[in-house]
Design an enzyme around this catalytic site. Structure first.
Site, PDB file in Angstrom:
ATOM      1  N   ASP A  83      14.119 104.510  25.085  1.00 35.94           N
ATOM      2  CA  ASP A  83      14.224 105.783  24.376  1.00 35.94           C
ATOM      3  C   ASP A  83      12.833 106.377  24.167  1.00 35.94           C
ATOM      4  OD1 ASP A  83      15.743 107.706  22.586  1.00 35.94           O
ATOM      5  OD2 ASP A  83      14.349 106.840  21.133  1.00 35.94           O
TER       6      ASP A  83
ATOM      7  N   GLU B 112      13.423 107.080  29.461  1.00 33.86           N
ATOM      8  CA  GLU B 112      13.691 108.452  29.052  1.00 33.86           C
ATOM      9  C   GLU B 112      12.312 109.106  29.005  1.00 33.86           C
ATOM     10  OE1 GLU B 112      16.033 110.949  25.582  1.00 33.86           O
ATOM     11  OE2 GLU B 112      14.787 109.240  24.988  1.00 33.86           O
TER      12      GLU B 112
END
Length: 708
Positions: free
Chosen positions: A343, A379
Site C-alpha cells: 500500500d 501501489e
C-alpha cells in the site's frame, strides 16, 4: 519473577518448548518492564535487565503459549525532541505474533491530558488495549506445496476475508467472515471454477478502528490502520483462544495452496494506527518514536505525513527497516504466503523528501534471498510531492497500473483519448516497463479495486454517493471516469440495463485479452454493488459485503468471466512473456507479432495514429510470432487472433484483414451477445473469411480466432 538473561535475537516472544525468550528494541529507554497478564487481567511486571545493541531481553522458564503480555518503557518524555516514553502506557510488542482482547478508545491511551495538552497523562492504558500473545509456532506444513504460479499465468482476485464470506449461505455460520470461511470447500470451488490463481487479501495485519469512525458508529472495514505487523487480525478468526488465529490462518493458506491458489497480502508498511501528534500511544510511539517515525526536523513534536493518515514510517532507520523485513520474511517462511501488495509503496522509497527508487528498502529487498523470490506488487503512489511513480519501480517489482485503469475506462465510456495510449495499455505498457528490463507482466491490469466504484457501479453512476460515510459526500475520488449509461443508479429502463451489462462484459473481456496480469475485484463477476459508494472503507455491513443472492441473478456474468479467463489460460498469445516487437520476425519476411488495422481492413498509418480518438480499432495478434519458451525450453506457438474494439455509440462494419492466404476466422467472443467459445469449438455460424465483413455492435468487443 526473575528472568534469565536470554537472547537479543530474535526480537519478539519466542517459545522454545520449555519457556519463552522476550526481546524488545528501544534506543531511548532507561528501563523496560515486561508485563504478564493472567486470565483475570491481573498484571505482573518483570524488569528486563539485559541490554545488547539497544535490545532489552530476558528468558522466562515455564511461560507457555497463550500467555498475554505487553511492555512498559521508561525514558524521556520530550515531544519537541521526538521523545515520547511514558510507562503508564501499556505497549504492544511490535513483533507480537498474535493479539488478544478488545480495544477501547479512552483518554488513558494518550500521553497528554485532554484538559492540558502540555501535561503528561499518567492514566494507565492497560485496561483499554489488547495484549500480545505468546504462540506455539509448530504447524504441520508437510503437505503444503506453494503453487509458484509464474506471473504470465497469474490471475489475481482482490478480496476481503470478512466481506467475501460473511453472507455466504453455504458456509457454516460460525465460519463466515473468517480465515476458515475463505478456506471452506464451497469458496475454494467457486474460485477455482472462476479461474483465478491468487487471492490478494486486503489487510490482515492486526488493526484498529479510528476514533473518528467509532464516534460516528462506523469502523475501519478495509483495515489500513495497522497495529501489529506480525499478527493475523484476530476478528477474522473463528477461534482466538491462545493465539489460535495463527493456526487458522496457516490452515487457510495450506488449503488454498492445495487448490493451486496463491495467497498475496495487502500490507501497510507506510504508516500505523498511532496517527499524528494527537494520536494514541499504543506501540512504536512509546517504544522509540524518533526511530520508527518520520518527524518534522524543525519541531519533532510533529510527523511527516506522506500517507494522509497522520504519520509515515521511517524506512531510513535500520531498526525500522529490520522490522519491515523481519515481518515480510516471517509471513513467507512461517505463514507460507506467496507475495505482497504494498500500500502507498512510494512512501517506502522516500530517502528524504523525494521518492528514490534506489532507497535502502529496495536495496535490501533486492538482495534478500527469501523476499526477492516472492511476488512483489507496488501501489506506486502516495499523497506526498512526486508520489505518483507508475513505471518507476525496480525490476523485481510489478505495479498496479493506474494508467491502464484510466485509459480503459475512458475508451469504453467514449472519452477522447489517443489511440496510442489505448494500444500501449492493452499490449503491456511497454512505454512504462520495457526500458528497465521488465516484462509485460510488470503491469498489474485492473479496472476496479477496493478503492473506488465496483464494476457494476462504474457503469451505473456518474457521481459518488458516499453519504453513508458521514462526511458530507466529500470523501472518496471525484474523478471516477465512470458513465451511468443514461440513468443515475438503478433503473427500469431495459435499454440502459442492457448497455450496462454489455459494458461490464467489455471491461472483463478487455482485462482477459490484455498483456500483463489481470486483477478482478471480488464480486464484480456477480454484479456486486455499493449503491454508488466509492469509498466504503468504513462500511462493515451489507453495503460492502459480497451479496451472494446476486450470484444466481448474475450467473451469466460469472460464466462469461470464467470463460474469458479460460480463453486467456488456453492461449499464450494473450499472456506473452515478452513485449511485442512490431517488426518483421525474420529477415526478408513481413511476418510480425502484432499489427493494427482500421475498420476497413487497411493497416494503420502514422496519420491514423495521430488522428486521435478511434471509434474502432482492430488488433492482429500473431500466434506464430511468439518468442516465449515453455518450462522445457521449447518455443511456444499459438493460434492467431483479431481483436475488434468498438468504443463508438454506433454499429460499425469491419472488414476482416485478408493476408492473401485464404485465412478463415471464427468469432469466439462477442460482448454484445455475451458469447464466449473458450474451448476452441467455435460455432460454425460464426465462420468468416479474410476480406469479408462483420458487424461489430456499438460499444462492444469481438474476438476472432484464425481456424485456417
Amino acid at each position: 519473577m526473575q528472568p534469565w538473561p536470554g537472547q537479543a535475537y530474535p526480537l519478539g516472544a519466542t517459545y522454545d518448548g520449555t519457556g519463552t525468550n522476550f526481546a524488545l528494541f528501544s534506543s531511548v529507554a532507561t528501563k523496560v518492564e515486561l508485563c504478564l497478564f493472567d486470565d483475570d487481567g491481573e498484571e505482573t511486571r518483570v524488569r528486563l535487565h539485559e541490554v545488547d545493541a539497544f535490545v532489552w531481553h530476558g528468558y522466562l522458564p515455564h511461560v507457555l503459549p497463550g500467555q498475554r503480555y505487553g511492555y512498559r518503557v521508561h525514558g524521556p518524555h520530550e515531544p519537541e525532541n521526538g521523545l515520547r516514553c511514558n510507562p503508564n502506557k501499556l505497549l504492544l510488542d511490535p513483533y507480537a505474533k498474535a493479539v488478544d482482547g478488545e480495544f477501547e478508545w479512552h483518554e488513558a491511551l494518550f500521553d497528554y491530558r485532554f484538559d492540558d495538552p502540555d501535561a503528561l497523562n499518567e492514566l494507565d492504558s492497560a485496561p483499554y488495549v489488547p495484549k500480545a500473545v505468546v504462540i506455539n509456532p509448530f504447524f504441520d506444513w508437510s503437505a503444503d506445496r506453494a503453487p509458484k504460479t509464474p506471473y504470465h499465468r497469474t490471475v489475481i482476485y482482490e478480496t476481503h476475508v470478512r466481506g467475501l464470506t460473511i453472507d455466504h449461505p453455504d458456509i457454516p455460520m460460525e465460519l463466515r467472515g473468517t480465515y476458515a470461511g475463505l478456506a471452506h470447500p464451497v469458496m475454494i470451488d467457486y474460485l477455482t471454477k472462476l479461474g483465478v490463481t491468487a487471492v490478494e487479501l486486503m489487510p490482515v495485519h492486526q488493526f484498529i478502528p479510528e476514533h473518528s469512525l467509532v464516534e460516528r458508529g462506523l469502523t475501519n472495514y478495509w483495515g489500513y490502520s495497522t497495529l501489529g505487523y506480525f499478527a493475523p487480525h484476530d476478528a477474522y478468526a473463528s477461534q482466538t483462544m491462545q493465539g489460535n488465529q495463527v493456526q487458522e490462518f496457516k490452515a487457510m493458506v495450506r488449503s488454498l495452496h492445495q487448490a493451486g491458489i496463491e495467497v498475496i497480502l495487502d500490507v501497510v508498511y507506510n504508516h500505523t494506527a498511532e496517527g499524528n501528534h494527537l494520536g494514541p500511544t499504543l506501540s512504536l510511539r512509546g517504544i522509540d518514536n524518533a526511530a520508527y517515525y518520520r518527524l518534522v526536523e524543525d519541531d519533532q513534536r510533529y510527523y511527516m505525513d506522506y500517507t494522509g493518515t497522520g504519520n509515515s514510517l521511517n524506512a531510513r532507520d535500520p531498526h525500522t527497516l529490520q522490522l519491515i523485513m523481519d515481518s515480510l520474511r516471517y509471513w513467507v517462511t512461517e505463514m507460507h504466503v506467496d507475495g505482497f501488495r504494498f500500500d502507498l509503496a512510494s512512501t517506502l522509497a522516500r530517502e528524504f523528501y523525494d521518492v528514490d527508487r534506489l532507497s535502502a528498502f529496495f536495496d535490501i529487498v533486492q538482495q534478500d534471498p527469501i523476499i526477492s523470490r516472492s511476488k512483489l506488487i507496488a501501489e506506486p503512489w502516495d499523497v506526498g510531492p512526486g508520489g505518483y511513480q507508475v513505471g518507476n519501480f525496480p525490476p523485481l517489482w510489478t505495479e498496479w497500473n493506474g494508467q491502464y485503469r484510466d485509459t480503459v475506462r475512458d475508451f469504453w465510456r467514449g472519452e477522447p483519448a489517443t489511440l496510442g495510449e489505448f494500444a500501449s495499455r492493452i499490449t503491456g505498457s511497454s512505454d512504462l516497463y520495457q526500458d528497465d528490463g521488465r516484462k509485460p507482466f510488470a503491469s498489474i491490469n485492473f479496472v476496479t479495486a477496493h478503492d473506488g466504484f465496483t464494476l457494476t457501479d462504474l457503469v451505473s453512476y456518474n457521481e459518488r454517493h458516499n453519504e453513508a460515510n458521514g462526511e458530507g459526500n466529500n470523501d472518496g475520488h471525484s474523478d471516477n471516469r465512470s458513465w451511468n449509461c443514461g440513468a443515475e443508479g438503478p433503473t427500469d429502463d431495459e435499454g440502459v440495463n442492457a448497455l450496462r451489462r454489455r459494458q461490464i462484459r467489455n471491461f472483463i473481456a478487455t482485462l482477459a485479452v490484455s498483456q500483463g496480469v489481470p486483477m478482478i475485484s471480488h464480486g464484480d463477476e456477480i454484479g456486486r454493488t455499493q449503491n454508488g459508494n466509492n469509498n466504503a472503507y468504513c462500511q462493515n455491513n451489507e453495503l460492502s459485503w459480497v451479496d451472494w443472492k446476486r450470484a444466481a441473478e448474475h450467473e451469466d456474468l460469472y460464466e462469461f468471466t470464467s470463460s474469458m479467463l479460460e480463453l486467456r489460460r488456453a492461449h499464450p498469445v494473450f499472456r506473452r512473456q515478452r513485449f511485442f516487437r512490431g517488426r518483421p520476425l525474420r529477415r526478408g519476411e513481413e511476418l510480425r507479432d502484432i499489427a493494427w488495422f482500421t475498420p476497413s481492413g487497411r493497416e494503420m498509418t502514422d496519420e491514423d495514429w495521430e488522428a486521435g480518438f478511434g471509434k474502432c480499432i482492430i488488433v492482429f495478434l500473431n500466434g506464430e510470432g511468439l518468442t516465449d519458451r515453455d518450462e522445457r525450453g521449447e518455443l511456444v506457438t499459438d493460434d492467431s487472433f483479431l481483436l475488434c474494439f468498438n468504443g463508438h455509440d454506433g454499429e460499425i462494419e469491419v472488414t476482416v484483414p485478408d493476408g492473401g492466404y485464404g485465412e478463415e476466422w471464427a468469432v469466439v467472443v462477442d460482448t454484445a451477445s455475451g458469447e464466449v467459445f473458450a474451448d476452441d469449438r467455435a460455432s460454425p455460424t460464426h465462420a468468416v473469411l479474410g476480406g469479408q465483413q462483420i458487424m461489430v455492435k456499438d460499444r462492444s468487443l469481438v474476438v476472432l480466432q484464425r481456424t485456417r
